[in-house]
Design an enzyme around this catalytic site. Sequence first.
Site, PDB file in Angstrom:
ATOM      1  N   HIS A 358      79.155  49.365  15.060  1.00  0.00           N
ATOM      2  CA  HIS A 358      80.247  50.337  15.126  1.00  0.00           C
ATOM      3  C   HIS A 358      80.834  50.698  13.778  1.00  0.00           C
ATOM      4  CE1 HIS A 358      80.990  50.898  19.457  1.00  0.00           C
ATOM      5  NE2 HIS A 358      80.514  49.679  19.584  1.00  0.00           N
ATOM      6  N   LYS A 547      95.316  57.662  15.659  1.00  0.00           N
ATOM      7  CA  LYS A 547      94.185  56.748  15.559  1.00  0.00           C
ATOM      8  C   LYS A 547      94.644  55.531  14.775  1.00  0.00           C
ATOM      9  CE  LYS A 547      91.745  60.006  13.741  1.00  0.00           C
ATOM     10  NZ  LYS A 547      90.572  59.870  14.585  1.00  0.00           N
ATOM     11  N   ARG A 548      93.787  54.532  14.696  1.00  0.00           N
ATOM     12  CA  ARG A 548      94.116  53.341  13.918  1.00  0.00           C
ATOM     13  C   ARG A 548      94.453  53.743  12.480  1.00  0.00           C
ATOM     14  NH1 ARG A 548      90.630  49.805  11.200  1.00  0.00           N
ATOM     15  NH2 ARG A 548      88.854  50.979  12.009  1.00  0.00           N
ATOM     16  N   LYS A 553      90.537  56.811   7.234  1.00  0.00           N
ATOM     17  CA  LYS A 553      90.858  57.841   8.223  1.00  0.00           C
ATOM     18  C   LYS A 553      91.780  58.913   7.632  1.00  0.00           C
ATOM     19  CE  LYS A 553      90.099  54.700  12.114  1.00  0.00           C
ATOM     20  NZ  LYS A 553      88.991  55.359  12.814  1.00  0.00           N
ATOM     21  N   THR A 655      85.991  58.635  19.114  1.00  0.00           N
ATOM     22  CA  THR A 655      86.021  59.214  20.458  1.00  0.00           C
ATOM     23  C   THR A 655      87.302  60.005  20.702  1.00  0.00           C
ATOM     24  OG1 THR A 655      86.874  57.103  21.314  1.00  0.00           O
ATOM     25  CG2 THR A 655      84.508  57.492  21.503  1.00  0.00           C
ATOM     26  N   LYS A 659      88.226  63.445  23.246  1.00  0.00           N
ATOM     27  CA  LYS A 659      89.324  63.579  24.211  1.00  0.00           C
ATOM     28  C   LYS A 659      90.121  64.844  23.936  1.00  0.00           C
ATOM     29  CE  LYS A 659      89.391  58.594  24.213  1.00  0.00           C
ATOM     30  NZ  LYS A 659      89.846  57.440  23.427  1.00  0.00           N
TER      31      LYS A 659
END
Length: 807
Positions: A358, A547-548, A553, A655, A659
């Site tokens: 991952h 998100k985290r 990110k 993901t 969504k």
Amino acid sequence: MPTTQFDKESIKKSILGKLQRYNGRTLADATPQQIYFAVASTVRDQIMQKWVAFREEDKKSTAKRLYYLSVEFLTGRSLHCNMLNLCSMETYLQAFKELGLDWRAIIKEEPEPGLGNGGLGRLAACFIDSLASLSLPAMGCTIRYEYGLFRQRILEGQQVEMPDTWLENGNVWEVPVPDDRCQVRFGGWVEEAHENGRMVFRLRDYYSVDAIPYDMPVAGYDCQTVNTLRMWRARSPKVMDLATFSSGQYSKALQEQELASVISKVLYPEDNHYEGKELRLKQHYFFTSATLQYALKDFKRRFGRNFRLLPEKMTVHINDTHPGLAIPELMRLLIDEEGLGWDEASWIVQHTVAYTNHTVMSEALEKWPEDMMRNLLPRIYMILQEINRRLCARLADHYHNGADPRIAKMAVTAYGQVHMANLCVAMSYSVNGVSQLHGNILKKDTFRDFYHFTPEKFSAITNGITHRRWLMNCNPRLSRLICDTIGDGWIRDPQLLRELLPYREDAAFQAEFEKIKRQNKETFSQVLMQRQKMSVDPDFMFDVQVKRLHEYKRQLLNALHILVLYNRIMDDPNFTMTPRVFVFGAKASPGYYMAKQIIRLIIAISKLIDRTPRAKQFLRVIFLENYDVSGAEALIPAADLSEQLSTAGKEASGTGCMKFMMNGAVTMGTMDGANVEIHEQVGPENIYIFGMRADTVSDLYQAGSYQPIQIFEANTELRRALTQIIDGTLFPENPAALQDIYHNLLFSDHYFVLKDFGSYSMAQRRVDADYQNREKWLKMAITNTACSGIFSSDRTIREYNDLIWKM
């Protein structure tokens, strides 16, 4: 066996009866939590009826079974989804209406299970749902964490971690299974002896922990399959020392129980110290050992001791490296407990275990100190050493050179570390990435030498999300519109959503689509008011990044752009833009200093805008506290723009982007992870792509010549925004509060925030212009929903089954 009816009257009778039997209350004087428990217990009865029937059939089955091992399952609340999967939603709603119950209020009483945190756990939850809905027999396996990661509070502009006591009122969905209790052993030393012509190994002077399973049923959508999520709880096998307790030594009397139970206390205990790292290692071994002990017991019940059948009848799937100790543990069980030889056991393991990677982040590819592994799991360490010896011998033969530097790079144990990713790749029959780009990076970079050694193992299967939760459950208004427009076939086959494409230019459909989006914004505003006493204007554009919290990110990219917009507004009285609310949601790991500083920056920018009347006309910044599945279910249907800003080549898949896409948000993103495939599905005109590509990023890393200060000096708007971080604009009384962010971006910028800023800013200008053209924007949004069906986890699971599991 007789079945119970679950019509409207039966449901009403059950709810009222449970309130009376369990609580001695009528509906009028019951508490909200008691009403929730009565309703959930009624739904549970319906599931249990199916579960019993399914398990009776399953006992006779000789089909292959999947054990999906994941340290996280971020399930979210179960009540609503269970009613939906049972196809009983309308019946329950009618019953609630006649009883005078508000079903939204009932659902809010359910605690969020603290079994996961981020995308890894949410993916596992989507997978277990899809496995059941596709009638594929599977058991998800994890730890029954007493406390989740933490409950996030924002106090004085900073993240504060509070205990997540999700089990405070119990878990109505779980069933303890004491008959399947097993023992997991730690410490001690290994005694070697020759018996009956073979070497045997026995662990001596160990201490043991009981693993007690708690099962949650996972009902498939409109089918008879009910799979199981098995959660293991740690408990001491010894009872309390009553004599010690009676003498007043209370802590000593309870010490052993506490030391054992700590294994299943907390999700991701902080591991920036030795004790924390050791606890994580205990957790990983604890649930993998317990799972495999049960799996072998079930196999022997069905097929006896013909272990050569194991690869045909069972797959153990490792979700990232956390459950990687399943490999040496299965070896141990086959050799030490079942009497197999090394070669036979090794062949079985290498044809039974599959591995999903991952991440390409080197710090996330787990390594354990050899000394810790040797002391805590001495027999496992011996097996790892032998796996490594045989692997290195094969590699030396392959490279015709025992000193080839690639061997040390591929070794399972090297330089005082146990390399879990190398173990998983070397000993699994399948290694897959989670997007096409990620799969290619694994082959070309992360596991390049392994790929050249055993190329047949490697594949890529793009992640997915269950459309049942992420469209039908969280966006019922849009779901009804879709059904009214193209029928309900898409519920079974979500790729039929493409039948919406002809309606993207239909004025009436656009108008209804836009109306639903605004209603969803109003709903989110209500949820926000309930959660943190804030509201948002539904006429604003909703620009969302949830998100985290991690530097790759690039929440920083978004924050800097907001400061640039703020300056444009304040500098030019004639400047105008589409009013926009930026919504962030993220938890920073407790020990991740820079992530916490980024949260502090975002909240400081929010306060700066809120105290500036002119800026507030065009901008709002909302930080959604304690972002969880319920928060996502309210926010995602309201979003207009989905921010997916990871440095290209760093996000394996993602993901969240799927969504948002499914709910009609347009993606702003780099060509990274699943963004690449969203771009392929919707076309370049229906997504905003910016920034460097993965190969350019890789070249820059290798060149080592990037100097962010040159961009700082050349870009006036960016220079000003960066300077505001330290000049007192955000913290007048403490200008240096965020100087580490400033210095990190200016002199390192490891994730190329400044490098990609110009491209990002230009893409945001296009967003603003396009959003004002309502016909164009709605066409883009509808296109995204119409093309999202391929990202259903049902498709993903079918691919896993066809390529890897073959159930």
